[in-house]
Design a protein around this motif. Sequence first.
Motif, PDB file in Angstrom:
ATOM      1  N   GLY A 182      37.173  39.623  46.083  1.00 50.40           N
ATOM      2  CA  GLY A 182      38.569  39.965  46.304  1.00 50.40           C
ATOM      3  C   GLY A 182      38.717  41.417  46.693  1.00 50.40           C
ATOM      4  N   LEU A 183      39.983  41.856  46.768  1.00 52.27           N
ATOM      5  CA  LEU A 183      40.271  43.234  47.154  1.00 52.27           C
ATOM      6  C   LEU A 183      41.700  43.563  46.791  1.00 52.27           C
ATOM      7  N   VAL A 184      42.017  44.849  46.914  1.00 54.74           N
ATOM      8  CA  VAL A 184      43.386  45.307  46.730  1.00 54.74           C
ATOM      9  C   VAL A 184      43.851  45.825  48.082  1.00 54.74           C
ATOM     10  N   LEU A 185      45.032  45.395  48.504  1.00 48.91           N
ATOM     11  CA  LEU A 185      45.562  45.690  49.827  1.00 48.91           C
ATOM     12  C   LEU A 185      46.873  46.439  49.686  1.00 48.91           C
ATOM     13  N   PRO A 216      38.418  37.459  52.278  1.00 50.80           N
ATOM     14  CA  PRO A 216      39.606  37.204  51.456  1.00 50.80           C
ATOM     15  C   PRO A 216      40.878  37.875  51.959  1.00 50.80           C
ATOM     16  N   ILE A 217      40.774  38.861  52.829  1.00 52.74           N
ATOM     17  CA  ILE A 217      41.972  39.548  53.304  1.00 52.74           C
ATOM     18  C   ILE A 217      42.912  38.595  54.040  1.00 52.74           C
ATOM     19  N   PHE A 218      42.361  37.515  54.580  1.00 51.80           N
ATOM     20  CA  PHE A 218      43.192  36.557  55.296  1.00 51.80           C
ATOM     21  C   PHE A 218      43.989  35.649  54.357  1.00 51.80           C
ATOM     22  N   VAL A 252      47.001  42.393  45.061  1.00 51.22           N
ATOM     23  CA  VAL A 252      45.640  42.013  44.703  1.00 51.22           C
ATOM     24  C   VAL A 252      45.370  40.670  45.375  1.00 51.22           C
ATOM     25  N   VAL A 253      44.348  40.641  46.216  1.00 47.54           N
ATOM     26  CA  VAL A 253      44.022  39.429  46.972  1.00 47.54           C
ATOM     27  C   VAL A 253      42.717  38.873  46.424  1.00 47.54           C
ATOM     28  N   ASN A 254      42.755  37.630  45.964  1.00 44.14           N
ATOM     29  CA  ASN A 254      41.561  36.974  45.429  1.00 44.14           C
ATOM     30  C   ASN A 254      40.778  36.301  46.540  1.00 44.14           C
ATOM     31  N   GLY A 255      39.475  36.257  46.349  1.00 46.20           N
ATOM     32  CA  GLY A 255      38.616  35.653  47.345  1.00 46.20           C
ATOM     33  C   GLY A 255      38.473  34.158  47.212  1.00 46.20           C
ATOM     34  N   ASP A 256      39.015  33.573  46.186  1.00 46.94           N
ATOM     35  CA  ASP A 256      38.872  32.132  45.960  1.00 46.94           C
ATOM     36  C   ASP A 256      39.978  31.348  46.600  1.00 46.94           C
TER      37      ASP A 256
END
Length: 182
Positions: free
Chosen positions: A10-13, A133-135, A178-182
Amino acid sequence: MRSIFKPLRGLVLAEFESPAALLDAARKVREAGYEKFDCHSPFPVHGMDEAMGLNRSPLGYVVGVVGSLGLLGMLGLTWWTSAVDYKFLISGKPFFSWQAYIPIIFAITVLCSAFGAFFGMLSLNQLPRLFHPIFNSERFAKVTDGGFFVSIQSDDPSYDENKVVAFLQSIGGRNVEVVNGD
């Protein structure tokens, strides 16, 4: 180097209002010690590489080496075929008259350089990346027509979700997500 089979968790955008704000945010993120972050913009922003602390791309060296190998390989092939493997005397000319082979040597050098550029770019950019995961973020769709974003990845050594969110808000980030990769 991340494999295409090992997905990012994941990431924070965070969104910024202008290219100048994005450039300033990139400097602040780098100065804060984050290493795995990226800046997203609908157009190139002058000075972004320096603000992010990016080094010059090694792609030029890859292209130069692969092109030189193509040149030397084709020069060796033409020498071998005309002077060693199949000697054929024509009008008293030397067995290896390299001037006759300049066009094909040049063409193979350019072809090898193009392959080096293509496959080198794929490798250096870690492509093809099957998923990012940004998408998963609906707001990120604005990046193609007027959105300016900074993303900090969860595999960064300094990553702590709450601290990253607070940090991005403190440097002017709007709509921090907060964007999760799942």
